[in-house]
Design a protein around this motif. Sequence first.
Motif, short mmCIF file in Angstrom:
data_model
loop_
_atom_site.label_atom_id
_atom_site.label_comp_id
_atom_site.label_asym_id
_atom_site.label_seq_id
_atom_site.Cartn_x
_atom_site.Cartn_y
_atom_site.Cartn_z
N SER A 1 -9.41 0.86 0.11
CA SER A 1 -9.93 1.53 1.30
C SER A 1 -10.12 0.50 2.41
CB SER A 1 -11.25 2.23 1.00
OG SER A 1 -12.24 1.30 0.64
N ALA A 2 -10.21 0.99 3.63
CA ALA A 2 -10.36 0.10 4.78
C ALA A 2 -11.03 0.86 5.91
CB ALA A 2 -8.99 -0.41 5.22
N VAL A 3 -11.61 0.12 6.85
CA VAL A 3 -12.30 0.72 7.99
C VAL A 3 -11.87 0.02 9.28
CG1 VAL A 3 -14.33 -0.80 7.80
CG2 VAL A 3 -14.59 1.49 8.81
N ALA A 4 -11.90 0.76 10.40
CA ALA A 4 -11.55 0.18 11.70
C ALA A 4 -12.29 0.92 12.81
CB ALA A 4 -10.05 0.27 11.94
N ASP A 5 -12.40 0.27 13.96
CA ASP A 5 -13.03 0.92 15.11
C ASP A 5 -12.03 1.66 15.98
OD1 ASP A 5 -15.64 0.14 14.55
OD2 ASP A 5 -15.25 -1.87 15.36
N SER A 6 -10.74 1.39 15.78
CA SER A 6 -9.73 2.15 16.51
C SER A 6 -8.59 2.46 15.55
CB SER A 6 -9.23 1.38 17.73
OG SER A 6 -8.62 0.20 17.30
N VAL A 7 -7.78 3.44 15.91
CA VAL A 7 -6.85 3.99 14.93
C VAL A 7 -5.83 2.96 14.45
CG1 VAL A 7 -5.29 5.01 16.64
CG2 VAL A 7 -5.45 6.04 14.38
N MET A 8 -5.44 2.03 15.30
CA MET A 8 -4.46 1.03 14.86
C MET A 8 -5.14 -0.24 14.34
SD MET A 8 -1.09 1.36 17.14
CE MET A 8 -0.27 2.92 17.36
N GLY A 9 -6.43 -0.24 14.31
CA GLY A 9 -7.15 -1.40 13.77
C GLY A 9 -7.49 -2.39 14.86
N MET B 1 0.85 -1.19 0.00
CA MET B 1 0.00 0.00 0.00
C MET B 1 0.89 1.25 0.00
SD MET B 1 -3.09 -1.28 0.48
CE MET B 1 -4.18 -2.32 1.47
N GLU B 2 0.56 2.21 -0.87
CA GLU B 2 1.26 3.51 -0.85
C GLU B 2 0.24 4.62 -0.67
OE1 GLU B 2 3.75 3.75 -4.46
OE2 GLU B 2 5.39 3.61 -3.04
N ALA B 3 0.73 5.86 -0.61
CA ALA B 3 -0.12 7.05 -0.57
C ALA B 3 -1.22 6.95 0.49
CB ALA B 3 -0.75 7.29 -1.95
N PRO B 4 -0.87 6.58 1.73
CA PRO B 4 -1.91 6.35 2.73
C PRO B 4 -2.53 7.65 3.24
CG PRO B 4 0.25 6.18 3.75
CD PRO B 4 0.49 6.37 2.27
N VAL B 5 -3.83 7.59 3.48
CA VAL B 5 -4.57 8.73 4.05
C VAL B 5 -5.49 8.16 5.12
CG1 VAL B 5 -6.18 10.59 3.62
CG2 VAL B 5 -4.64 9.89 1.80
N LEU B 6 -5.41 8.71 6.33
CA LEU B 6 -6.28 8.23 7.42
C LEU B 6 -7.21 9.36 7.83
CD1 LEU B 6 -4.83 6.10 10.35
CD2 LEU B 6 -6.96 7.35 10.55
N PHE B 7 -8.49 9.05 7.96
CA PHE B 7 -9.43 10.06 8.46
C PHE B 7 -10.49 9.38 9.31
CE2 PHE B 7 -13.17 9.58 5.63
CZ PHE B 7 -12.64 8.74 4.65
N LYS B 8 -11.27 10.21 10.00
CA LYS B 8 -12.23 9.68 10.97
C LYS B 8 -13.58 10.34 10.74
CE LYS B 8 -12.61 9.14 16.02
NZ LYS B 8 -12.01 9.54 17.30
N LYS B 9 -14.63 9.53 10.79
CA LYS B 9 -15.98 10.10 10.71
C LYS B 9 -16.89 9.26 11.59
CE LYS B 9 -19.71 11.25 7.54
NZ LYS B 9 -20.80 10.40 8.07
N ASP B 10 -17.66 9.92 12.46
CA ASP B 10 -18.61 9.24 13.34
C ASP B 10 -17.97 8.06 14.07
OD1 ASP B 10 -20.49 11.05 12.45
OD2 ASP B 10 -21.22 9.72 10.86
N ASN B 11 -16.82 8.29 14.66
CA ASN B 11 -16.11 7.28 15.44
C ASN B 11 -15.60 6.07 14.66
OD1 ASN B 11 -15.97 8.53 17.95
ND2 ASN B 11 -18.17 8.08 18.28
#
Length: 389
Positions: free
Chosen positions: A302-310, A273-283
């Motif tokens: 794209s990917a989703v997680a409940d906490s910042v480190m997954g 994976m390159e060009a990573p972008v992390l953002f948060k919406k509604d927890n």
Amino acid sequence: MYFITNNSYNNMMAKRIFLFGLILCGVLSSKASSETDTFVPGACWPDNHGIHINAHGGGILYDNGKYYWYGEHKTEGEAGNVANAGVHCYSSKDLYHWTDEGIVLTVMPDSSGSDIEKGCILERPKVIKNAKTGKYVMWFHLEPKGKGYKGALSGVAVSDKATGPFLYLRSVRPNAGSFPVNVQDVHKRASKATGRTFDGGSLPEHVDSLNILGRDFETGQMARDMNLFVDDDGKAYHIYSSEENSTLHIAELTDDYLNHSGKYKRCFAGRFMEAPVLFKKDNKYYLMMSGCTGWAPNAARSAVADSVMGTWKELGNPCIGEDAETTFHSQSTFILPVHGAKNQFIYMGDRWNPSNAVDGRYIWLPIEFSNGKFTIKWHNKWHFNKKIN
Ligand code: GAL
């Protein structure tokens, strides 16, 4: 919330505006800034001097009622892909019209021997503000001059003002002597990769079979394409392509944002994976990334997680429609939560032009959310339907 104009009349108009923008590029005066409040992805984007914005691989900081866009200052031709000037900053109150704030981190002169000597590779600069210290902290991907992409370092610089000047502090390979929170036994054994280097977007074996993490344990982990993310609790994270680009690391920064704390997690091992972008919406935490094909665009992930480190769950390509498989001929660099507009997030991508670096274009598109995913569709032109501040 945004308006989109997509019928054929507007397609024609968009083309005209695009051509008009090309003519304007670098030629006309501040008249360009009186254009209507419209995003025209891929068009020339004049600043307050009528010159195409020069902030590639960039990101945006919102601070005291203004947006600050920081990015790589490129110059003409192929030689313009390396850092000949430094990091360029622009400011705006409305995201449409940008004022040139100049070079805020300047490369050092030829033969100075500095890590950030003119001709180094200085990519994807991002700036965050530390609420406790009041300082503006910039991190970037740094490759010392003349060594190609072998260095895989992260540089850090600091300023008292959003508009700089930023003082370069140091560059590091992050987290030397620390194992990730999800370390495996294999990483603590001898590495088959010791003394070996690898090129580009693949490895001869799985990254864990080679144990690249173990190879770099003492000297620090490789860090190339990168981003920053500040969570609601003020903790900041550095997200970077590591282990020969094969694996993404999400690393916590110290409270002053100037170092790595030693706590980090390996994600998507072997997915390049390159060009990573992390953002948060509604927890929920979301990641957008590209594959690993250099300047050439590829399909985003794209990917989703409940906490910042997954734990991170992959959601596939967020782009929809024609040219989705090339991310609309762009590569992610930032996703901007628009201040004061709860559901408005903007995808920011680079349409690179490696043969004439300075003419790289910006692809900004609205992000939509549904069914636990985010999606991005192409629009020839679009704008907010309400004033934002
Ligand atoms: C891309 C990367 C860019 C730049 C380029 C060089 O994959 O995202 O930031 O490093 O490779 O080829």
